[in-house]
Write an enzyme that holds these catalytic residues in place. Sequence first.
Site, short mmCIF file in Angstrom:
data_model
loop_
_atom_site.label_atom_id
_atom_site.label_comp_id
_atom_site.label_asym_id
_atom_site.label_seq_id
_atom_site.Cartn_x
_atom_site.Cartn_y
_atom_site.Cartn_z
CD GLU A 146 -3.52 -6.04 3.77
OE1 GLU A 146 -4.34 -5.20 4.20
OE2 GLU A 146 -2.29 -5.87 3.81
CD GLU A 152 -2.97 -1.10 2.32
OE1 GLU A 152 -3.93 -1.85 2.23
OE2 GLU A 152 -2.82 -0.29 3.26
#
Length: 463
Positions: free
Chosen positions: A367, A166
Site C-alpha cells: 500500500e 497492519e
Amino acid sequence: MKHKFPENFWWGAATSGPQSEGRFNKKHRSVFDYWYDTEPDAFFDRVGPNVASNFYNSFREDFKMMKSIGFNSFRTSIQWTRLIKDFETAEVEADAVRFYNEVIDECISNGMIPVMNLHHFDLPVELYEKYGGWESKHVVDLFAKYAKVCFDLFGDRVKHWTTFNEPIVIVQGEYLNQFHYPNIVDGKKAVQVSYNLNLASAKAIEEFKKNENNKGGRIGIVLNLTPAYPRSDSEEDLAASDFANKFHNRMFLDPAVLGHFPEGLAEVFEKDGVLWQSSSEEMELIRNNKVDFLGVNFYQPLRVKVREHELDESKTGWLPDKYYEYYEMPGRRVNPHKNWEIYPEAMYDIAINIRDNYGNIPWYVSENGMGVYGEEKFKDENGMIVDDYRIDFVTEHLEFLHKGIEEGSNCFGYHLWTPIDCWSWMNAYRNRYGFISLDLATQIKTIKKSGYWFKDVAENNGF
C-alpha cells in the site's frame, strides 16, 4: 525509459473485504459493523460499511476496469465474519464460499495474480464479547482454524497469502489511541495483544506449511512501516527513536522475518510490569514459522524526540509514549487532507533496511497512496477527476523505490491503496484514494487521470 523495474514486477492495487464488499448476505458482525450499528455518528457523514463500493455485487465489472488500467495483481481480504458460520468449529457459509471462489476465478481470468489477506481489522465482534478478542489465546487458535479453512478452499488457486494487514494498527487503534472499537487505553493489554497477533500469524503460517493445497505458494504479512526518525543526533533523541522503532515497526517485523522479538524490548516491558504472557513452546513456534515475503504499507514517517515532560502514568497507565514524544519537523511537506507528512525518501530507507537487516527478503509495496477530500472539484469537462497530485505522489515514491531496487533491495511490486475509492473506517468516504472514483449515490465508477497514467507505467514496466 529512465526508471525500468524488474521483470514480472507487480503493478496493481489493494483493498479489503470489509472496505469494499458491503454487508450483503453477511451473517456475523465484525467489530466495525457493530460499532457502526451502535454509534453511527462516530463515522464521517454517518456512512457505514453496509454497501461500501458494492464489490459483493459488482466485482466482475470492477475487475474489468482494473484490467483496463494495467493491473497484473490485486490484493483483497477474506472476511472471517463472512466465510465462517461457527467460529468454534470453523464451519463455513455456503454463499461466502461461492462468492470468494467466483472472485478468485474472475481475478485470474482477467490476468491478475490474486493476493489474499486473512485479517484486515475485522475481528468478529462476538469473539471480542466472549473472549476479549486478540487479548485471548483461544482467539489465536480460532484464527488458525479459520486460516486452515481458507487454505483448504482456495489454496489451489491463491498462491500469495498474507496473515494480517497492519497488526500494529490493531494495537494502536483498539488499545492505545482510541480509533478502533473497543477504543480503550490499556498499555498492558496492548502489549499482550501485540504478542498474540505475532503468535496468530505464526500459527496461520504453520497451517499453511502443512497444507498440500499450498504447494508452490508463499505466505507473508503486510506491515505498515513508519521509520522513526530522530529529531537530532543527540543520544537522547536517538534512544527515543530506537524505542519508537522497536515498538511501532520491529515488534512485528522482527518476529515475522527473523523469528524473534527485537533485542531489549521484552526487558523494557518486564521492567515496567507490562510484559506479555508467553511460553517457550510459543516462542519456538514463532521462531519456526517465518514469512516467505513481506508486504510493506508506507504512507508517512514517524518523527520523534526525547520526552520533554514525563508521562503521568497515574492518569494514563503505562504507554509506549513514556519513551518518546512526537515531533513535527520544521518545513515538512504535508498532505493537508490528512495532515500526514509526505516523505518519499523513506521508501528508499525502507528498501535498504530490508536489504541490510532482514536478509534481503522478497518484499513488495502493498500500500502507498494519498487520501484527498472533495476530489469531485477536480473534474474536467468530461467528468474525469484530474488528480495530478496523486500522479506526482506515486511518481516520487516510485523514484525512491527504484533507487532502492537499483542498489539491490529485493522488491517485486507496487500496489496503490486503493483500486476503487473505498470505505475507510471512521473516515468513511471523506478521503478518496482510488485510481477509480466512486459516486456514492449512484455507485457509478469512473477512471481518474491517475488510472490512465498508471496503465502506461504498468505497460512499460516503468516510466
